[in-house]
Design an enzyme around this catalytic site. Sequence first.
Site, PDB file in Angstrom:
ATOM      1  CE  LYS A 106     -10.885  22.819 -73.188  1.00 47.91           C
ATOM      2  NZ  LYS A 106     -12.260  22.854 -73.350  1.00 47.91           N
ATOM      3  N   GLY A 167     -19.830  24.367 -68.173  1.00 51.41           N
ATOM      4  CA  GLY A 167     -21.169  24.599 -67.899  1.00 51.41           C
ATOM      5  C   GLY A 167     -22.090  25.116 -67.101  1.00 51.41           C
ATOM      6  CB  ALA A 193     -14.656  26.664 -67.914  1.00 44.42           C
ATOM      7  N   GLY A 194     -17.457  27.897 -68.219  1.00 44.53           N
ATOM      8  CA  GLY A 194     -18.113  29.232 -67.648  1.00 44.53           C
ATOM      9  C   GLY A 194     -18.482  30.130 -68.201  1.00 44.53           C
ATOM     10  CG  ASN A 215     -20.168  22.640 -76.246  1.00 50.10           C
ATOM     11  OD1 ASN A 215     -19.350  21.409 -75.453  1.00 50.10           O
ATOM     12  ND2 ASN A 215     -21.295  23.069 -76.650  1.00 50.10           N
TER      13      ASN A 215
END
Length: 269
Positions: A106, A167, A193-194, A215
């Site tokens: 990635k 995040g 993301a987000g 994550n």
Amino acid sequence: MKPHENLDPLVIGGKTYHSRLLIGTGKYKDFAETKAAVDASGAEIVTVAIRRTNIGQNKGEPSLLEFLPPSKYTMLPNTAGCYTADDAVRTLRLARELLDGHDLVKLEVLGDPKTLYPNVVDTIKAAETLVKDGFKVMVYTSDDPIIAKQLEETGCVAVMPLASLIGSGMGILNPWNLQIIIENAKCPVIVDAGVGTASDAAIAMELGCHGVLMNTAVAAARDPVLMASAMKQAVQAWRSAFLAGRMPKKLYSGSPSSPTTGVITPSKQ
């Protein structure tokens, strides 16, 4: 594995996966919690920040690979914390050495430490180098459809537009751009993301995304393992809903769900 999942695999870099949820391994309290959350998520691909997580480069320290062995999971080394193309390329070459020639990676090249928004110029530069070097590149990028298409044409095996800032937990802020990217892509499109909660993952899958990577949404939850399970269910359910095809929306047009013919009519007095 459910029967319908065999008919709808996710193919990335020539390999088939049955889970469309990809999960990160950072921000957990320890490797034991990481493993428990990953197991609950059902994910087969797990991301690893090479600059922040020990996978063997720090001798004498616990290694993530002791808890998540590559024989069971596909490791996805990433370049979190890299701000230049050169740093990203160097980091992934190190990852390939540590993981015995592993080539699925990635790529993310960040623009600034406050927003963690991608530097698309250096991202494209790094992607070109890595593809020529034999890597299968999954690439984090902005939700710009033109940039996403350029990265695909560079040879990336998946494009991974952000839903919102890394995040942030803000969810999908621009579904229209994501739809354009999906409609024009010939490779998998994975939201990265987000994502903040299961409904965000559901929206991504309803839009037609091929998968979701997250994550913080799991690791920062009050109960990471339970949230991982919720994310698994959301991705599975809304992928099925996307394949089934929702009914059309009809504003100001009521439609009875039961037949209107053959109904009992009131007797005339």
